[in-house]
Design a protein around this motif. Structure first.
Motif, PDB file in Angstrom:
ATOM      1  N   ASP A  61      52.579 -58.065  30.984  1.00 38.35           N
ATOM      2  CA  ASP A  61      53.835 -57.335  30.895  1.00 38.35           C
ATOM      3  C   ASP A  61      54.708 -58.119  29.922  1.00 38.35           C
ATOM      4  N   PRO A  62      55.953 -57.723  29.700  1.00 38.35           N
ATOM      5  CA  PRO A  62      56.763 -58.441  28.705  1.00 38.35           C
ATOM      6  C   PRO A  62      56.980 -59.922  29.012  1.00 38.35           C
ATOM      7  N   THR A  63      56.747 -60.356  30.247  1.00 39.42           N
ATOM      8  CA  THR A  63      56.971 -61.762  30.594  1.00 39.42           C
ATOM      9  C   THR A  63      55.786 -62.650  30.235  1.00 39.42           C
ATOM     10  N   GLY A  64      54.610 -62.076  30.008  1.00 38.48           N
ATOM     11  CA  GLY A  64      53.433 -62.880  29.722  1.00 38.48           C
ATOM     12  C   GLY A  64      52.176 -62.223  30.237  1.00 38.48           C
ATOM     13  N   ASN A  65      51.180 -63.025  30.573  1.00 41.43           N
ATOM     14  CA  ASN A  65      49.921 -62.458  31.043  1.00 41.43           C
ATOM     15  C   ASN A  65      49.221 -63.378  32.023  1.00 41.43           C
ATOM     16  N   ILE A  66      48.323 -62.768  32.788  1.00 43.24           N
ATOM     17  CA  ILE A  66      47.452 -63.480  33.721  1.00 43.24           C
ATOM     18  C   ILE A  66      46.026 -63.061  33.410  1.00 43.24           C
ATOM     19  N   ASP A  67      45.137 -64.034  33.293  1.00 44.72           N
ATOM     20  CA  ASP A  67      43.713 -63.771  33.094  1.00 44.72           C
ATOM     21  C   ASP A  67      42.975 -64.057  34.394  1.00 44.72           C
ATOM     22  N   VAL A  68      42.288 -63.041  34.902  1.00 46.31           N
ATOM     23  CA  VAL A  68      41.461 -63.206  36.104  1.00 46.31           C
ATOM     24  C   VAL A  68      40.007 -63.158  35.656  1.00 46.31           C
ATOM     25  N   HIS A  69      39.329 -64.297  35.738  1.00 41.83           N
ATOM     26  CA  HIS A  69      37.938 -64.391  35.312  1.00 41.83           C
ATOM     27  C   HIS A  69      37.015 -64.012  36.473  1.00 41.83           C
ATOM     28  N   LEU A  70      36.038 -63.169  36.181  1.00 42.32           N
ATOM     29  CA  LEU A  70      35.101 -62.671  37.184  1.00 42.32           C
ATOM     30  C   LEU A  70      33.682 -63.008  36.763  1.00 42.32           C
ATOM     31  N   ASP A  71      32.836 -63.333  37.752  1.00 40.79           N
ATOM     32  CA  ASP A  71      31.429 -63.558  37.432  1.00 40.79           C
ATOM     33  C   ASP A  71      30.678 -62.232  37.469  1.00 40.79           C
ATOM     34  N   GLN A  72      29.359 -62.285  37.298  1.00 44.56           N
ATOM     35  CA  GLN A  72      28.573 -61.055  37.223  1.00 44.56           C
ATOM     36  C   GLN A  72      28.553 -60.286  38.538  1.00 44.56           C
ATOM     37  N   ASP A  73      28.910 -60.959  39.626  1.00 40.53           N
ATOM     38  CA  ASP A  73      28.984 -60.280  40.928  1.00 40.53           C
ATOM     39  C   ASP A  73      30.384 -59.787  41.251  1.00 40.53           C
ATOM     40  N   GLY A  74      31.304 -59.945  40.303  1.00 38.96           N
ATOM     41  CA  GLY A  74      32.668 -59.482  40.525  1.00 38.96           C
ATOM     42  C   GLY A  74      33.534 -60.442  41.321  1.00 38.96           C
TER      43      GLY A  74
END
Length: 239
Positions: free
Chosen positions: A217-230
């Motif tokens: 959003d305008p404040t920035g970002n969050i990255d959520v990393h997922l493996d092959q099983d979610g």
């Protein structure tokens, strides 16, 4: 068969419901302070929270009674002494949803604690089940937030309407509720849970890729990393 289970409904509603609880507690702390009292009158559909000279009111809807003695949840509509009150009306939506979607626990009068999954270490089972019930109610009925009232050893789960206005969720708050939901074991399908959350907050933008999802959003970002099983392997923020 709908394929829905209590676990999946909690999974789908956990992040949105927990965000609402975080914002509710922040609002109440700001207005009333941390030392506050409450008064509930279900007959007149009123809830008053007090702290010092300040008060906050809301309309409570009785969802369920969570009793540690028999270790069961009894839905509001099935409580003989309260089931005919207007305050139990919303709980009937859980019953109707459960029967329509073939989720037996929501359509039964009384449900054992074991149906709601094991409590995390260090959390009282009655409190854990009450929170699970609150999340279920928010997801199925579409109202947030919930509120838990102690009645002796029993917990009474309410949904609140016309209470303190909650500010819009902040992206940074995901860094609080997502790890908490994961550590508590509430998310059995994290990608699905994130998709449900994003469907509730239209001003957050999501970019899905092989490594997971970036929410911004305008404040920035969050990255959520997922493996092959979610499963979530890492959460990074730039806010």
């Amino acid at each position: 068969m709908s394929g829905l289970t209590l676990e999946l409904i909690v999974n789908d509603g956990a992040l949105w419901g927990m965000l609402a609880q975080l914002r509710l507690n922040q609002q109440l702390d700001a207005v009333l302070g941390s030392d506050r009292s409450f008064d509930v009158d279900l007959g007149n559909s009123s809830l008053t929270l007090g702290g010092g000279a300040q008060q906050v009111s809301a309309v409570p809807h009785l969802i369920a009674s969570v009793a540690p003695g028999p270790q069961t949840v009894r839905w509001g509509w099935a409580l003989a002494e309260l089931g005919n009150l207007p305050a139990t009306g919303l709980s009937g939506r859980l019953r109707d949803f459960g029967r329509a979607q073939q989720v037996p626990a929501l359509g039964s009068d009384e449900v054992p604690f074991s149906a709601f999954g094991p409590a995390p270490e260090g959390v009282e089972e009655v409190d854990w089940v009450a929170e699970q019930v609150g999340i279920l109610a928010c997801q199925v009925i579409g109202e947030v937030p919930w509120f838990v009232v102690p009645a002796g050893d029993t917990r009474v789960v309410l949904l609140l309407q016309d209470g303190p206005a909650l500010p819009a969720p902040e992206l940074a708050q995901v860094m609080t509720v997502l790890p908490d939901a994961l550590m508590a074991g509430r998310l059995i399908d994290p990608p699905r849970a994130l998709q449900h959350l994003l469907g509730r907050v239209p001003n957050w933008h999501a970019e899905w890729g092989p490594a997971g999802v970036r929410i911004s959003d305008p404040t920035g970002n969050i990255d959520v990393h997922l493996d092959q099983d979610g499963q979530v392997t890492e959460i990074q923020t730039n806010i």
